[in-house]
Design a protein around this motif. Sequence first.
Motif, PDB file in Angstrom:
ATOM      1  N   ARG A 192       0.799  -1.216   0.000  1.00  0.00           N
ATOM      2  CA  ARG A 192       0.000   0.000   0.000  1.00  0.00           C
ATOM      3  C   ARG A 192       0.840   1.280   0.000  1.00  0.00           C
ATOM      4  NH1 ARG A 192      -3.732  -1.569   5.028  1.00  0.00           N
ATOM      5  NH2 ARG A 192      -1.688  -2.414   5.656  1.00  0.00           N
ATOM      6  N   GLN A 215      -2.409   4.424   3.530  1.00  0.00           N
ATOM      7  CA  GLN A 215      -3.432   4.757   2.535  1.00  0.00           C
ATOM      8  C   GLN A 215      -4.850   4.556   3.079  1.00  0.00           C
ATOM      9  OE1 GLN A 215      -2.501   6.351  -0.100  1.00  0.00           O
ATOM     10  NE2 GLN A 215      -0.349   6.036   0.435  1.00  0.00           N
ATOM     11  N   VAL A 216      -5.169   5.331   4.105  1.00  0.00           N
ATOM     12  CA  VAL A 216      -6.480   5.258   4.750  1.00  0.00           C
ATOM     13  C   VAL A 216      -7.425   6.286   4.140  1.00  0.00           C
ATOM     14  CG1 VAL A 216      -7.730   5.618   6.926  1.00  0.00           C
ATOM     15  CG2 VAL A 216      -5.547   4.377   6.908  1.00  0.00           C
ATOM     16  N   GLN A 217      -8.632   5.880   3.819  1.00  0.00           N
ATOM     17  CA  GLN A 217      -9.646   6.801   3.310  1.00  0.00           C
ATOM     18  C   GLN A 217     -10.386   7.435   4.488  1.00  0.00           C
ATOM     19  OE1 GLN A 217     -12.221   4.778   0.550  1.00  0.00           O
ATOM     20  NE2 GLN A 217     -10.721   4.882  -1.106  1.00  0.00           N
ATOM     21  N   ARG A 219     -13.539   9.763   5.606  1.00  0.00           N
ATOM     22  CA  ARG A 219     -14.849  10.217   5.128  1.00  0.00           C
ATOM     23  C   ARG A 219     -15.527  11.070   6.194  1.00  0.00           C
ATOM     24  NH1 ARG A 219     -16.326   7.548   0.514  1.00  0.00           N
ATOM     25  NH2 ARG A 219     -15.000   5.767  -0.031  1.00  0.00           N
ATOM     26  N   LEU A 225     -16.047  11.128   0.715  1.00  0.00           N
ATOM     27  CA  LEU A 225     -14.596  11.004   0.844  1.00  0.00           C
ATOM     28  C   LEU A 225     -13.963  12.381   0.970  1.00  0.00           C
ATOM     29  CD1 LEU A 225     -12.062   9.163   0.760  1.00  0.00           C
ATOM     30  CD2 LEU A 225     -12.028   9.533  -1.732  1.00  0.00           C
ATOM     31  N   ARG A 228      -7.577  10.652   0.979  1.00  0.00           N
ATOM     32  CA  ARG A 228      -6.831   9.423   1.278  1.00  0.00           C
ATOM     33  C   ARG A 228      -5.478   9.857   1.818  1.00  0.00           C
ATOM     34  NH1 ARG A 228      -3.757   5.887  -2.134  1.00  0.00           N
ATOM     35  NH2 ARG A 228      -4.291   7.231  -3.887  1.00  0.00           N
ATOM     36  N   ASP A 230      -1.610   9.195   3.748  1.00  0.00           N
ATOM     37  CA  ASP A 230      -0.503   8.248   3.642  1.00  0.00           C
ATOM     38  C   ASP A 230      -0.489   7.245   4.781  1.00  0.00           C
ATOM     39  OD1 ASP A 230       0.315   9.552   1.349  1.00  0.00           O
ATOM     40  OD2 ASP A 230       1.705  10.866   2.409  1.00  0.00           O
ATOM     41  N   GLU A 241       1.312  12.499   6.962  1.00  0.00           N
ATOM     42  CA  GLU A 241       1.468  12.644   5.514  1.00  0.00           C
ATOM     43  C   GLU A 241       2.939  12.840   5.168  1.00  0.00           C
ATOM     44  OE1 GLU A 241      -1.105  11.880   3.727  1.00  0.00           O
ATOM     45  OE2 GLU A 241      -2.303  13.672   3.321  1.00  0.00           O
ATOM     46  N   ARG A 262      -7.953  20.455   1.643  1.00  0.00           N
ATOM     47  CA  ARG A 262      -8.132  19.075   2.114  1.00  0.00           C
ATOM     48  C   ARG A 262      -7.673  18.948   3.558  1.00  0.00           C
ATOM     49  NH1 ARG A 262      -4.160  15.294   2.196  1.00  0.00           N
ATOM     50  NH2 ARG A 262      -4.685  13.064   2.103  1.00  0.00           N
TER      51      ARG A 262
END
Length: 303
Positions: A192, A215-217, A219, A225, A228, A230, A241, A262
């Motif tokens: 990942r 790589q966690v999403q 929401r 979303l 995403r 790191d 990140e 973001r």
Amino acid sequence: MDDTWGWAIGGVFTTRMALGHGIDRDVLTAGCRRGVIRSLGRGLYGVGPAAASPEARHAELCRALLLEYPDAVLAGRSALLASGLPVWGMPLSTALLRRPVDRQVTRSGARIRALDPGATVIDTQTGPATSPVHAIVQAALDHGAAVGVVTADAALGRGVVAHDALVAETSRRAGHRRVQQAVAMTSLCDDRSESVGESRLRLVLVAAGLAVTPQVQVRDAGGALVGRVDLAVDGTNVLVEFDGLVKYRDGGPEALVREKRREDRLRELGYVVVRITWQDLRHPDRVVAAVRRAVAISRRHAA
């Protein structure tokens, strides 16, 4: 290219090739003095200016060595580079080859080991090389688990190798005195991670006892979303990140504005965001301290 050296193959040649074209050692010495050719190692030459990067210079050295030893195959770090995989942490001033020899030999520009009958050989643009699976495990044996993980992450993420194959190759090398480095590599690699920096960052945090997920999403309450990220520190609201700056350079000011929005949105949702750069990775203790501070802040806010 100077017409004198127009017969060079891919911009490299050997002393033996030069002698075959009627060029003696005095001419070679003069050519090096004038800067029209360069010595890459004993009996090995490159034509024109030196390549810009260590990786390109290593590839040039490998091409010359394969001219000197037509029965050789690239191995370890040299095979990885030939397959287009990252070689972070590996010494690139010398190449690693395997050929029909009885024992390891060190020469100018290369370390040469005996052929490994269990290794698969593939064709690359640089020349014949051991397969990525074999080369990754060899890199871990030669240079350590962390170095192997960085390359294994990239290979797994690109679908070049399978994790089971890395485990099997490590088992095949069970008698090696540093096999535990390869075993550790197979337990730590993760497909990942999307860059060398992310892999290195993950390893720093894991070594410090911080459990993280790549790589966690993230929401919002409505399920939309937000982004995403790191790395997420497990059991906390801390997001880490890796800031490699490539996305900003390639995306221009608009990318920077998008990233700022973001991150603002993530903070509004209660997350603590830690940004780590290449410079930060030179000081792993500072990276760990910054993430631990963020974890403490997150827990205070949650109390």
